[in-house]
Motif scaffolding. Structure first.
Motif, PDB file in Angstrom:
ATOM      1  N   GLY A  35       0.801  -1.204   0.000  1.00  0.00           N
ATOM      2  CA  GLY A  35       0.000   0.000   0.000  1.00  0.00           C
ATOM      3  C   GLY A  35       0.841   1.264   0.000  1.00  0.00           C
ATOM      4  N   VAL A  36       0.272   2.324  -0.566  1.00  0.00           N
ATOM      5  CA  VAL A  36       0.911   3.642  -0.560  1.00  0.00           C
ATOM      6  C   VAL A  36       0.480   4.358   0.715  1.00  0.00           C
ATOM      7  CG1 VAL A  36       1.149   5.850  -1.744  1.00  0.00           C
ATOM      8  CG2 VAL A  36       0.914   3.732  -3.074  1.00  0.00           C
ATOM      9  N   GLU A  62       4.032  -1.196   3.469  1.00  0.00           N
ATOM     10  CA  GLU A  62       2.757  -1.805   3.857  1.00  0.00           C
ATOM     11  C   GLU A  62       2.515  -3.053   2.988  1.00  0.00           C
ATOM     12  OE1 GLU A  62       0.529   2.483   4.761  1.00  0.00           O
ATOM     13  OE2 GLU A  62      -0.319   1.080   3.313  1.00  0.00           O
ATOM     14  N   LEU A  63       3.085  -4.180   3.362  1.00  0.00           N
ATOM     15  CA  LEU A  63       3.137  -5.283   2.412  1.00  0.00           C
ATOM     16  C   LEU A  63       2.605  -6.595   2.959  1.00  0.00           C
ATOM     17  CD1 LEU A  63       6.345  -7.255   2.345  1.00  0.00           C
ATOM     18  CD2 LEU A  63       6.400  -5.104   3.637  1.00  0.00           C
ATOM     19  N   ALA A  64       2.211  -7.429   2.013  1.00  0.00           N
ATOM     20  CA  ALA A  64       1.925  -8.840   2.274  1.00  0.00           C
ATOM     21  C   ALA A  64       2.459  -9.640   1.098  1.00  0.00           C
ATOM     22  CB  ALA A  64       0.423  -9.068   2.438  1.00  0.00           C
ATOM     23  N   GLY A  65       2.809 -10.882   1.359  1.00  0.00           N
ATOM     24  CA  GLY A  65       3.343 -11.701   0.283  1.00  0.00           C
ATOM     25  C   GLY A  65       3.574 -13.130   0.717  1.00  0.00           C
ATOM     26  N   ILE A  66       4.403 -13.827  -0.035  1.00  0.00           N
ATOM     27  CA  ILE A  66       4.672 -15.257   0.177  1.00  0.00           C
ATOM     28  C   ILE A  66       6.172 -15.452   0.346  1.00  0.00           C
ATOM     29  CG2 ILE A  66       4.536 -17.552  -0.857  1.00  0.00           C
ATOM     30  CD1 ILE A  66       2.017 -16.597  -2.326  1.00  0.00           C
ATOM     31  N   VAL A  67       6.555 -16.201   1.368  1.00  0.00           N
ATOM     32  CA  VAL A  67       7.967 -16.452   1.634  1.00  0.00           C
ATOM     33  C   VAL A  67       8.552 -17.301   0.498  1.00  0.00           C
ATOM     34  CG1 VAL A  67       9.625 -17.515   3.200  1.00  0.00           C
ATOM     35  CG2 VAL A  67       7.655 -16.260   4.122  1.00  0.00           C
ATOM     36  N   ALA A  68       9.647 -16.806  -0.084  1.00  0.00           N
ATOM     37  CA  ALA A  68      10.268 -17.490  -1.218  1.00  0.00           C
ATOM     38  C   ALA A  68      11.588 -18.154  -0.859  1.00  0.00           C
ATOM     39  CB  ALA A  68      10.496 -16.506  -2.362  1.00  0.00           C
ATOM     40  N   GLU A  69      12.357 -17.549   0.061  1.00  0.00           N
ATOM     41  CA  GLU A  69      13.632 -18.109   0.493  1.00  0.00           C
ATOM     42  C   GLU A  69      13.766 -17.896   1.994  1.00  0.00           C
ATOM     43  OE1 GLU A  69      17.157 -17.201  -1.890  1.00  0.00           O
ATOM     44  OE2 GLU A  69      15.843 -16.164  -3.310  1.00  0.00           O
ATOM     45  N   VAL A  70      14.393 -18.863   2.666  1.00  0.00           N
ATOM     46  CA  VAL A  70      14.541 -18.815   4.120  1.00  0.00           C
ATOM     47  C   VAL A  70      15.987 -19.076   4.484  1.00  0.00           C
ATOM     48  CG1 VAL A  70      13.784 -19.782   6.326  1.00  0.00           C
ATOM     49  CG2 VAL A  70      12.162 -19.627   4.418  1.00  0.00           C
ATOM     50  N   GLY A  71      16.565 -18.174   5.293  1.00  0.00           N
ATOM     51  CA  GLY A  71      17.941 -18.362   5.752  1.00  0.00           C
ATOM     52  C   GLY A  71      18.075 -19.550   6.685  1.00  0.00           C
ATOM     53  N   ASP A  72      19.311 -20.057   6.817  1.00  0.00           N
ATOM     54  CA  ASP A  72      19.573 -21.295   7.562  1.00  0.00           C
ATOM     55  C   ASP A  72      19.194 -21.204   9.030  1.00  0.00           C
ATOM     56  OD1 ASP A  72      20.549 -22.371   5.226  1.00  0.00           O
ATOM     57  OD2 ASP A  72      22.656 -21.958   5.710  1.00  0.00           O
ATOM     58  N   THR A  73      19.279 -20.031   9.654  1.00  0.00           N
ATOM     59  CA  THR A  73      19.035 -19.920  11.095  1.00  0.00           C
ATOM     60  C   THR A  73      17.603 -19.506  11.425  1.00  0.00           C
ATOM     61  OG1 THR A  73      19.694 -17.585  11.236  1.00  0.00           O
ATOM     62  CG2 THR A  73      21.448 -19.243  11.415  1.00  0.00           C
ATOM     63  N   GLY A  76      10.607 -21.566  12.232  1.00  0.00           N
ATOM     64  CA  GLY A  76       9.198 -21.220  12.292  1.00  0.00           C
ATOM     65  C   GLY A  76       8.666 -20.538  11.060  1.00  0.00           C
ATOM     66  N   VAL A  77       9.475 -20.430  10.007  1.00  0.00           N
ATOM     67  CA  VAL A  77       9.065 -19.834   8.739  1.00  0.00           C
ATOM     68  C   VAL A  77       9.461 -20.786   7.629  1.00  0.00           C
ATOM     69  CG1 VAL A  77       9.273 -17.863   7.179  1.00  0.00           C
ATOM     70  CG2 VAL A  77       9.416 -17.515   9.653  1.00  0.00           C
ATOM     71  N   ALA A  78       8.564 -20.985   6.677  1.00  0.00           N
ATOM     72  CA  ALA A  78       8.852 -21.908   5.577  1.00  0.00           C
ATOM     73  C   ALA A  78       8.491 -21.272   4.256  1.00  0.00           C
ATOM     74  CB  ALA A  78       8.067 -23.220   5.760  1.00  0.00           C
ATOM     75  N   THR A  79       9.150 -21.727   3.204  1.00  0.00           N
ATOM     76  CA  THR A  79       8.782 -21.248   1.877  1.00  0.00           C
ATOM     77  C   THR A  79       7.312 -21.589   1.615  1.00  0.00           C
ATOM     78  OG1 THR A  79       9.558 -23.303   0.880  1.00  0.00           O
ATOM     79  CG2 THR A  79      11.113 -21.462   0.975  1.00  0.00           C
ATOM     80  N   GLY A  80       6.619 -20.649   0.985  1.00  0.00           N
ATOM     81  CA  GLY A  80       5.200 -20.816   0.715  1.00  0.00           C
ATOM     82  C   GLY A  80       4.292 -20.200   1.765  1.00  0.00           C
ATOM     83  N   ASP A  81       4.852 -19.793   2.914  1.00  0.00           N
ATOM     84  CA  ASP A  81       4.027 -19.159   3.952  1.00  0.00           C
ATOM     85  C   ASP A  81       3.489 -17.823   3.453  1.00  0.00           C
ATOM     86  OD1 ASP A  81       4.525 -21.226   5.673  1.00  0.00           O
ATOM     87  OD2 ASP A  81       5.839 -20.093   7.033  1.00  0.00           O
ATOM     88  N   ARG A  82       2.203 -17.576   3.731  1.00  0.00           N
ATOM     89  CA  ARG A  82       1.581 -16.280   3.428  1.00  0.00           C
ATOM     90  C   ARG A  82       1.792 -15.386   4.646  1.00  0.00           C
ATOM     91  NH1 ARG A  82      -3.634 -16.118   3.062  1.00  0.00           N
ATOM     92  NH2 ARG A  82      -4.030 -15.216   1.012  1.00  0.00           N
ATOM     93  N   VAL A  83       2.409 -14.214   4.449  1.00  0.00           N
ATOM     94  CA  VAL A  83       2.826 -13.405   5.602  1.00  0.00           C
ATOM     95  C   VAL A  83       2.583 -11.919   5.363  1.00  0.00           C
ATOM     96  CG1 VAL A  83       4.606 -15.043   6.346  1.00  0.00           C
ATOM     97  CG2 VAL A  83       5.209 -13.206   4.744  1.00  0.00           C
ATOM     98  N   VAL A  84       2.480 -11.212   6.487  1.00  0.00           N
ATOM     99  CA  VAL A  84       2.676  -9.770   6.505  1.00  0.00           C
ATOM    100  C   VAL A  84       3.951  -9.513   7.303  1.00  0.00           C
ATOM    101  CG1 VAL A  84       0.259  -9.135   6.238  1.00  0.00           C
ATOM    102  CG2 VAL A  84       1.186  -9.499   8.534  1.00  0.00           C
ATOM    103  N   VAL A 130      -5.657  -7.474   0.627  1.00  0.00           N
ATOM    104  CA  VAL A 130      -6.346  -7.004   1.829  1.00  0.00           C
ATOM    105  C   VAL A 130      -5.435  -7.159   3.048  1.00  0.00           C
ATOM    106  CG1 VAL A 130      -8.344  -7.356   3.344  1.00  0.00           C
ATOM    107  CG2 VAL A 130      -8.614  -7.486   0.853  1.00  0.00           C
ATOM    108  N   ALA A 131      -4.673  -8.249   3.095  1.00  0.00           N
ATOM    109  CA  ALA A 131      -3.733  -8.446   4.199  1.00  0.00           C
ATOM    110  C   ALA A 131      -2.709  -7.317   4.272  1.00  0.00           C
ATOM    111  CB  ALA A 131      -3.025  -9.789   4.053  1.00  0.00           C
ATOM    112  N   ALA A 132      -2.390  -6.704   3.130  1.00  0.00           N
ATOM    113  CA  ALA A 132      -1.434  -5.598   3.116  1.00  0.00           C
ATOM    114  C   ALA A 132      -1.967  -4.373   3.849  1.00  0.00           C
ATOM    115  CB  ALA A 132      -1.060  -5.244   1.673  1.00  0.00           C
ATOM    116  N   LEU A 133      -3.250  -4.379   4.214  1.00  0.00           N
ATOM    117  CA  LEU A 133      -3.808  -3.301   5.045  1.00  0.00           C
ATOM    118  C   LEU A 133      -3.375  -3.426   6.497  1.00  0.00           C
ATOM    119  CD1 LEU A 133      -7.477  -3.266   3.696  1.00  0.00           C
ATOM    120  CD2 LEU A 133      -5.740  -1.506   3.281  1.00  0.00           C
ATOM    121  N   THR A 134      -2.746  -4.529   6.868  1.00  0.00           N
ATOM    122  CA  THR A 134      -2.426  -4.773   8.280  1.00  0.00           C
ATOM    123  C   THR A 134      -1.585  -3.657   8.877  1.00  0.00           C
ATOM    124  OG1 THR A 134      -2.559  -7.172   7.975  1.00  0.00           O
ATOM    125  CG2 THR A 134      -1.334  -6.374   9.876  1.00  0.00           C
ATOM    126  N   GLU A 135      -0.568  -3.215   8.157  1.00  0.00           N
ATOM    127  CA  GLU A 135       0.317  -2.177   8.724  1.00  0.00           C
ATOM    128  C   GLU A 135      -0.440  -0.873   9.003  1.00  0.00           C
ATOM    129  OE1 GLU A 135       3.268   1.063   9.000  1.00  0.00           O
ATOM    130  OE2 GLU A 135       1.590   0.803   7.613  1.00  0.00           O
TER     131      GLU A 135
END
Length: 335
Positions: A35-36, A62-73, A76-84, A130-135
């Protein structure tokens, strides 16, 4: 990939930038929508951050999206997770607010994603735009918190942009007895009604204080009878609003200030003193960012989104914000 960056006053444009490379503590999020924000408009007008910051300055938080890459450390987060993403909860990089990253892009590096309070799951039933409205809803909730709005309160929300609309929805959700939304744009007032406002006031043509006296009753002060409105949530950033509220508020009224006021404003502390007013600034989010996630999941806040514009048509965003502020939330999409 492309990313919106601010190069100077009035100059925010799409640049080609390298794809992000996450470290062991980071994730990369494929942004679905961003969002702007009103602060984005300030950054564009000013040519960047008001102080030291990256040049050019990446924009968008103000964003929402899908996790694409996850660092080694990162646990609790996995690729494909829908997140804000909480864009401010990071000592390394405040996303879109003077840090090295900005969310008007397709792939966003989120640094130190392993720390608590950084990423939050989006329920499956909530569309990501709509999830991007969270912030902004979190900012609005914090403003309502600072005004200590509880069930049964009579409230005036001044400014019906995205933060004001979020404040209206929050007040209604908390059981406020009467919520009056104030804005010069009739389009925004219609949205406030759609989100549950009991009454709307267009200050260019309506007498706000007469409306509040009629709807909320009056309370005695040493300056005469004033509206018995318990709480005011200031989301407009208009300079006359704060002294006007102080002059017209009743005894023990509470005012939270979420609108961005860049210039000093004269204040009658005689009024503050004799009416025993409470005035609090409201910056960023409630103590639990997930409360905003929950509200977005429970309520239909989609009417707040008045425009959806693809990233590659950023010039349309610039044209829209240069016009009259009749829009609410402009959502930049990455599809």
């Amino acid at each position: 990939m492309q990313q919106v960056r601010v190069h100077g006053p009035g100059d925010a444009r799409l640049d080609d930038v390298p794809d992000p490379e996450p470290g062991p503590d980071d994730v990369v999020v494929e942004v679905a929508a961003c969002g702007v924000c009103g602060s984005d408009l300030k950054y564009i007008a000013a040519g960047g951050l008001m102080g030291p910051g990256p040049e050019p300055m990446p924009l968008g938080h103000e964003l929402a999206g899908i996790v694409a890459e996850v660092g080694d450390t990162v646990d609790g987060v996995a690729t494909g997770d829908r997140v804000v993403v909480n864009p401010g909860n990071n000592d390394v990089s405040h996303i879109g607010n003077g840090g090295t990253e900005g969310a008007f892009t397709r792939r966003l590096l989120v640094r130190q994603a392993a720390r608590d309070g950084r990423l939050f799951a989006v329920p499956d039933q909530v569309p990501l735009d709509v999830a991007a409205l969270t912030e902004p809803v979190g900012v609005a909730m914090n403003a309502v918190d600072k005004a200590e709005v509880t069930a049964g309160d009579r409230v005036a929300v001044i400014g019906a942009g995205p933060i004001g609309l979020g404040a209206v929805a929050t007040c209604v959700d908390r059981g406020a007895a009467d919520v009056v939304a104030v804005d010069p744009a009739p389009e925004r007032l219609e949205l406030a009604r759609a989100l549950g406002a009991d009454a709307v006031v267009q200050p260019d043509t309506d007498d706000l204080w007469a409306v509040l006296r009629e709807r909320h009753g009056t309370v005695a002060t040493v300056f005469g009878p004033m509206p018995a409105t318990e709480a005011y949530v200031e989301c407009s950033g208009a300079a006359p609003v704060i002294p006007d509220v102080i002059a017209n508020a009743g005894t023990d009224a509470r005012l939270s200030v979420a609108g961005l006021h860049l210039d000093d404003i004269p204040t009658s502390f005689l009024q503050v003193l004799t009416k025993e007013l409470t005035i609090r600034g409201a910056m960023e989010y409630p103590e639990r960012f997930e409360d905003a996630v929950d509200l977005v999941a429970r309520l239909d806040l989609s009417p707040m989104i008045t425009h959806r514009i693809p990233l590659e048509r950023w010039d349309e965003v610039m044209a829209l914000i240069a016009g009259p502020p009749s829009f609410a939330k402009i959502m930049v999409t990455m599809d």
